[in-house]
Write a protein that holds these residues in place. Sequence first.
Motif, PDB file in Angstrom:
ATOM      1  N   PRO A  22       0.843  -1.213   0.000  1.00 13.47           N
ATOM      2  CA  PRO A  22       0.000   0.000   0.000  1.00 13.47           C
ATOM      3  C   PRO A  22       0.874   1.258   0.000  1.00 13.47           C
ATOM      4  O   PRO A  22       2.020   1.243   0.446  1.00 13.47           O
ATOM      5  CB  PRO A  22      -0.792  -0.094   1.298  1.00 13.47           C
ATOM      6  CG  PRO A  22      -0.539  -1.436   1.862  1.00 13.47           C
ATOM      7  CD  PRO A  22       0.606  -2.052   1.157  1.00 13.47           C
ATOM      8  N   ASP A  23       0.336   2.371  -0.499  1.00 18.87           N
ATOM      9  CA  ASP A  23       1.086   3.621  -0.593  1.00 18.87           C
ATOM     10  C   ASP A  23       1.612   4.097   0.754  1.00 18.87           C
ATOM     11  O   ASP A  23       2.648   4.759   0.827  1.00 18.87           O
ATOM     12  CB  ASP A  23       0.214   4.720  -1.215  1.00 18.87           C
ATOM     13  CG  ASP A  23      -0.049   4.469  -2.681  1.00 18.87           C
ATOM     14  OD1 ASP A  23       0.604   3.568  -3.260  1.00 18.87           O
ATOM     15  OD2 ASP A  23      -0.891   5.184  -3.261  1.00 18.87           O
ATOM     16  N   SER A  24       0.926   3.764   1.822  1.00 22.55           N
ATOM     17  CA  SER A  24       1.336   4.230   3.155  1.00 22.55           C
ATOM     18  C   SER A  24       2.663   3.611   3.599  1.00 22.55           C
ATOM     19  O   SER A  24       3.322   4.137   4.490  1.00 22.55           O
ATOM     20  CB  SER A  24       0.248   3.919   4.181  1.00 22.55           C
ATOM     21  OG  SER A  24       0.036   2.519   4.248  1.00 22.55           O
ATOM     22  N   GLU A  25       3.080   2.514   3.000  1.00 20.15           N
ATOM     23  CA  GLU A  25       4.320   1.850   3.382  1.00 20.15           C
ATOM     24  C   GLU A  25       5.539   2.365   2.614  1.00 20.15           C
ATOM     25  O   GLU A  25       6.655   1.947   2.895  1.00 20.15           O
ATOM     26  CB  GLU A  25       4.187   0.337   3.191  1.00 20.15           C
ATOM     27  CG  GLU A  25       3.190  -0.289   4.144  1.00 20.15           C
ATOM     28  CD  GLU A  25       3.270  -1.788   4.152  1.00 20.15           C
ATOM     29  OE1 GLU A  25       4.381  -2.326   3.998  1.00 20.15           O
ATOM     30  OE2 GLU A  25       2.221  -2.413   4.299  1.00 20.15           O
ATOM     31  N   TYR A  26       5.333   3.272   1.663  1.00 22.03           N
ATOM     32  CA  TYR A  26       6.433   3.841   0.900  1.00 22.03           C
ATOM     33  C   TYR A  26       6.724   5.254   1.403  1.00 22.03           C
ATOM     34  O   TYR A  26       5.828   5.935   1.885  1.00 22.03           O
ATOM     35  CB  TYR A  26       6.088   3.875  -0.596  1.00 22.03           C
ATOM     36  CG  TYR A  26       5.971   2.500  -1.202  1.00 22.03           C
ATOM     37  CD1 TYR A  26       7.101   1.747  -1.472  1.00 22.03           C
ATOM     38  CD2 TYR A  26       4.738   1.941  -1.494  1.00 22.03           C
ATOM     39  CE1 TYR A  26       7.011   0.485  -2.038  1.00 22.03           C
ATOM     40  CE2 TYR A  26       4.641   0.673  -2.051  1.00 22.03           C
ATOM     41  CZ  TYR A  26       5.777  -0.048  -2.319  1.00 22.03           C
ATOM     42  OH  TYR A  26       5.681  -1.290  -2.862  1.00 22.03           O
ATOM     43  N   PRO A  27       7.962   5.729   1.289  1.00 23.32           N
ATOM     44  CA  PRO A  27       8.285   7.087   1.762  1.00 23.32           C
ATOM     45  C   PRO A  27       7.609   8.159   0.907  1.00 23.32           C
ATOM     46  O   PRO A  27       7.312   7.948  -0.268  1.00 23.32           O
ATOM     47  CB  PRO A  27       9.807   7.158   1.636  1.00 23.32           C
ATOM     48  CG  PRO A  27      10.190   6.093   0.684  1.00 23.32           C
ATOM     49  CD  PRO A  27       9.144   5.030   0.774  1.00 23.32           C
ATOM     50  N   ASP A  28       7.372   9.319   1.511  1.00 20.89           N
ATOM     51  CA  ASP A  28       6.671  10.412   0.815  1.00 20.89           C
ATOM     52  C   ASP A  28       7.441  10.924  -0.391  1.00 20.89           C
ATOM     53  O   ASP A  28       6.844  11.292  -1.396  1.00 20.89           O
ATOM     54  CB  ASP A  28       6.419  11.573   1.784  1.00 20.89           C
ATOM     55  CG  ASP A  28       5.406  11.197   2.852  1.00 20.89           C
ATOM     56  OD1 ASP A  28       4.574  10.316   2.592  1.00 20.89           O
ATOM     57  OD2 ASP A  28       5.462  11.805   3.939  1.00 20.89           O
ATOM     58  N   TRP A  29       8.777  10.968  -0.311  1.00 19.82           N
ATOM     59  CA  TRP A  29       9.570  11.518  -1.412  1.00 19.82           C
ATOM     60  C   TRP A  29       9.408  10.708  -2.687  1.00 19.82           C
ATOM     61  O   TRP A  29       9.603  11.225  -3.782  1.00 19.82           O
ATOM     62  CB  TRP A  29      11.052  11.607  -1.034  1.00 19.82           C
ATOM     63  CG  TRP A  29      11.698  10.302  -0.707  1.00 19.82           C
ATOM     64  CD1 TRP A  29      11.888   9.792   0.531  1.00 19.82           C
ATOM     65  CD2 TRP A  29      12.230   9.336  -1.619  1.00 19.82           C
ATOM     66  NE1 TRP A  29      12.508   8.566   0.456  1.00 19.82           N
ATOM     67  CE2 TRP A  29      12.731   8.261  -0.864  1.00 19.82           C
ATOM     68  CE3 TRP A  29      12.344   9.267  -2.995  1.00 19.82           C
ATOM     69  CZ2 TRP A  29      13.322   7.146  -1.436  1.00 19.82           C
ATOM     70  CZ3 TRP A  29      12.923   8.151  -3.561  1.00 19.82           C
ATOM     71  CH2 TRP A  29      13.417   7.109  -2.795  1.00 19.82           C
ATOM     72  N   PHE A  31       6.735   9.701  -4.067  1.00 18.22           N
ATOM     73  CA  PHE A  31       5.603  10.181  -4.861  1.00 18.22           C
ATOM     74  C   PHE A  31       5.818  11.614  -5.344  1.00 18.22           C
ATOM     75  O   PHE A  31       5.015  12.144  -6.102  1.00 18.22           O
ATOM     76  CB  PHE A  31       4.320  10.083  -4.042  1.00 18.22           C
ATOM     77  CG  PHE A  31       4.025   8.666  -3.627  1.00 18.22           C
ATOM     78  CD1 PHE A  31       3.566   7.737  -4.537  1.00 18.22           C
ATOM     79  CD2 PHE A  31       4.253   8.257  -2.325  1.00 18.22           C
ATOM     80  CE1 PHE A  31       3.320   6.433  -4.174  1.00 18.22           C
ATOM     81  CE2 PHE A  31       4.005   6.951  -1.936  1.00 18.22           C
ATOM     82  CZ  PHE A  31       3.549   6.037  -2.866  1.00 18.22           C
ATOM     83  N   LYS A  32       6.905  12.251  -4.920  1.00 21.09           N
ATOM     84  CA  LYS A  32       7.207  13.619  -5.338  1.00 21.09           C
ATOM     85  C   LYS A  32       8.253  13.664  -6.457  1.00 21.09           C
ATOM     86  O   LYS A  32       8.624  14.733  -6.905  1.00 21.09           O
ATOM     87  CB  LYS A  32       7.723  14.432  -4.147  1.00 21.09           C
ATOM     88  CG  LYS A  32       6.672  14.603  -3.074  1.00 21.09           C
ATOM     89  CD  LYS A  32       7.226  15.352  -1.896  1.00 21.09           C
ATOM     90  CE  LYS A  32       6.196  15.424  -0.788  1.00 21.09           C
ATOM     91  NZ  LYS A  32       6.741  16.059   0.414  1.00 21.09           N
ATOM     92  N   ILE A  33       8.735  12.515  -6.909  1.00 19.06           N
ATOM     93  CA  ILE A  33       9.759  12.462  -7.950  1.00 19.06           C
ATOM     94  C   ILE A  33       9.178  12.961  -9.272  1.00 19.06           C
ATOM     95  O   ILE A  33       8.078  12.580  -9.672  1.00 19.06           O
ATOM     96  CB  ILE A  33      10.292  11.016  -8.113  1.00 19.06           C
ATOM     97  CG1 ILE A  33      11.008  10.584  -6.846  1.00 19.06           C
ATOM     98  CG2 ILE A  33      11.211  10.910  -9.317  1.00 19.06           C
ATOM     99  CD1 ILE A  33      11.476   9.143  -6.880  1.00 19.06           C
ATOM    100  N   HIS A  34       9.928  13.820  -9.949  1.00 19.75           N
ATOM    101  CA  HIS A  34       9.504  14.360 -11.250  1.00 19.75           C
ATOM    102  C   HIS A  34       9.764  13.306 -12.321  1.00 19.75           C
ATOM    103  O   HIS A  34      10.907  12.944 -12.590  1.00 19.75           O
ATOM    104  CB  HIS A  34      10.283  15.636 -11.548  1.00 19.75           C
ATOM    105  CG  HIS A  34       9.952  16.245 -12.863  1.00 19.75           C
ATOM    106  ND1 HIS A  34       8.738  16.849 -13.108  1.00 19.75           N
ATOM    107  CD2 HIS A  34      10.645  16.334 -14.011  1.00 19.75           C
ATOM    108  CE1 HIS A  34       8.718  17.283 -14.341  1.00 19.75           C
ATOM    109  NE2 HIS A  34       9.868  16.974 -14.919  1.00 19.75           N
ATOM    110  N   LEU A  35       8.703  12.795 -12.945  1.00 21.13           N
ATOM    111  CA  LEU A  35       8.832  11.730 -13.931  1.00 21.13           C
ATOM    112  C   LEU A  35       8.680  12.215 -15.367  1.00 21.13           C
ATOM    113  O   LEU A  35       8.842  11.435 -16.296  1.00 21.13           O
ATOM    114  CB  LEU A  35       7.796  10.637 -13.658  1.00 21.13           C
ATOM    115  CG  LEU A  35       7.941   9.914 -12.317  1.00 21.13           C
ATOM    116  CD1 LEU A  35       6.796   8.934 -12.123  1.00 21.13           C
ATOM    117  CD2 LEU A  35       9.267   9.216 -12.220  1.00 21.13           C
ATOM    118  N   GLY A  36       8.381  13.479 -15.543  1.00 18.53           N
ATOM    119  CA  GLY A  36       8.187  14.017 -16.889  1.00 18.53           C
ATOM    120  C   GLY A  36       9.514  14.334 -17.559  1.00 18.53           C
ATOM    121  O   GLY A  36      10.585  13.950 -17.082  1.00 18.53           O
TER     122      GLY A  36
END
Length: 72
Positions: A22-29, A31-36
């Motif tokens: 689940p998303d809660s088990e991954y660090p917040d950073w 989901f902030k990575i720029h993928l474009g």
Amino acid sequence: MLATHAMGVNYFKEGPEVALKPDSEYPDWLFKIHLGPPKKLEELDPDSLEYWRRLRKYNTWERNKLKKGKKL
């Protein structure tokens, strides 16, 4: 299966694919990575390390272009 497992991440020859947590088990950073596409030099903050690295890369490319056209 594609929504619950990371396909191709398991580097062992045999064994199950890696299950996603689940998303809660991954660090917040994560989901902030720029993928474009990479930001242009004008969009970057001149006080950031990323700006100066990109500027150095552009200058290296320009220098290499000039050297390539120069004949001795």
